[in-house]
Motif scaffolding. Structure first.
Motif, PDB file in Angstrom:
ATOM      1  N   VAL A  60      44.896  32.716  47.648  1.00  0.00           N
ATOM      2  CA  VAL A  60      43.983  33.579  46.843  1.00  0.00           C
ATOM      3  C   VAL A  60      42.543  32.914  47.007  1.00  0.00           C
ATOM      4  CG1 VAL A  60      43.166  33.905  44.393  1.00  0.00           C
ATOM      5  CG2 VAL A  60      45.636  34.129  44.819  1.00  0.00           C
ATOM      6  N   VAL A  65      45.880  34.323  37.796  1.00  0.00           N
ATOM      7  CA  VAL A  65      46.855  34.794  38.954  1.00  0.00           C
ATOM      8  C   VAL A  65      48.150  35.052  38.224  1.00  0.00           C
ATOM      9  CG1 VAL A  65      48.046  34.372  41.036  1.00  0.00           C
ATOM     10  CG2 VAL A  65      46.001  33.435  40.881  1.00  0.00           C
ATOM     11  N   LEU A 107      51.029  39.261  44.075  1.00  0.00           N
ATOM     12  CA  LEU A 107      50.044  38.390  43.253  1.00  0.00           C
ATOM     13  C   LEU A 107      48.745  39.457  42.931  1.00  0.00           C
ATOM     14  CD1 LEU A 107      50.085  35.272  45.699  1.00  0.00           C
ATOM     15  CD2 LEU A 107      51.130  35.706  43.678  1.00  0.00           C
ATOM     16  N   TYR A 141      40.654  31.058  38.467  1.00  0.00           N
ATOM     17  CA  TYR A 141      41.533  31.997  39.073  1.00  0.00           C
ATOM     18  C   TYR A 141      42.813  32.252  38.025  1.00  0.00           C
ATOM     19  CZ  TYR A 141      39.444  31.563  43.925  1.00  0.00           C
ATOM     20  OH  TYR A 141      38.503  31.383  44.827  1.00  0.00           O
ATOM     21  N   ASN A 146      42.244  42.733  44.955  1.00  0.00           N
ATOM     22  CA  ASN A 146      42.791  41.629  44.047  1.00  0.00           C
ATOM     23  C   ASN A 146      44.538  41.832  43.906  1.00  0.00           C
ATOM     24  OD1 ASN A 146      40.077  41.299  43.664  1.00  0.00           O
ATOM     25  ND2 ASN A 146      40.440  41.320  41.305  1.00  0.00           N
ATOM     26  N   HIS A 204      39.129  36.505  39.843  1.00  0.00           N
ATOM     27  CA  HIS A 204      38.320  35.128  39.789  1.00  0.00           C
ATOM     28  C   HIS A 204      36.947  35.331  38.900  1.00  0.00           C
ATOM     29  CE1 HIS A 204      35.766  32.469  42.591  1.00  0.00           C
ATOM     30  NE2 HIS A 204      36.408  31.720  41.542  1.00  0.00           N
ATOM     31  N   TYR A 243      45.202  38.973  40.799  1.00  0.00           N
ATOM     32  CA  TYR A 243      44.464  37.863  40.341  1.00  0.00           C
ATOM     33  C   TYR A 243      43.002  38.500  40.184  1.00  0.00           C
ATOM     34  CZ  TYR A 243      42.168  37.755  45.019  1.00  0.00           C
ATOM     35  OH  TYR A 243      41.359  38.345  46.106  1.00  0.00           O
TER      36      TYR A 243
END
Length: 192
Positions: free
Chosen positions: A39, A74, A63, A72, A48, A67, A65
């Motif tokens: 990531v 996730v 995954l 982060y 993402n 930010h 995620y």
């Protein structure tokens, strides 16, 4: 189904770890490192979503995620989950944290871990989404806070226990026991 939820900072230090599938402790640490590596090397202007790492299930898992500043968020999910739905869930979770902590930051996650876990359990439990309405989640958190305050909180429990023991009406222990010619002095056992 959600397999894990991880929050870590820009340096890879985990701030919240929740696995909904069993992994041994050393395997969890390897998964966290692998996910952070996957990531963190991505630019902020790319998608993402990405395939799960080799340790967490490869292409069968995704995954997803976001930010935010130094953190982060996730979510590792299986292929049955909607990517956009999970992105929205992350947004709801972050906005709920922001509302509960009034401008949430990394230190809130560190110093109020119990409250963060409670909020997360209001949103996701056992890998299944329970609630997505931020107002309902915040209402439950406020109710929990009121209950803790009415009970004096967990930190007040030892003081209440000592106070209760002091106020107990116990029969007075005899100070001297006389048996014929023998006089026995009983030591005081009370720490008060």
């Amino acid at each position: 189904m959600i397999k894990s939820i991880l929050i870590f900072n820009n340096h890879g230090k985990p701030r919240l770890i929740r696995f909904y599938q069993y992994f041994a402790e050393d395997m969890q640490q390897q998964i966290i490192r692998e996910i952070f590596h996957l990531v963190s090397k991505r630019d902020d202007n790319v998608c993402n979503f990405l395939e799960g790492g080799s340790l967490i299930g490869g292409s069968d898992y995704k995954l997803i995620y976001r930010h935010y500043a130094t953190l982060y968020f996730v979510f590792c999910v299986d292929s049955s989950e909607s990517e956009l739905g999970i992105l929205d869930l992350i947004q709801v979770f972050v906005e709920t944290l922001d509302k509960c902590f009034e401008n949430v930051c990394e230190l809130d996650l560190i110093f109020h871990m119990d409250k963060v876990h409670y909020i997360l359990q209001e949103v996701v439990m056992g890998g299944m989404v329970l609630e997505t309405n931020m107002n309902d989640i915040v209402a439950q958190v406020e109710l929990q806070n009121r209950m803790e305050k009415s009970e004096g909180g967990l930190s007040a429990a030892p003081a209440r226990a000592v106070s209760a023991v002091k106020n107990m009406n116990l029969p007075e222990m005899p100070r001297n026991i006389n048996i014929g010619d023998i006089n026995i002095k009983v030591p005081s056992l009370s720490p008060f």
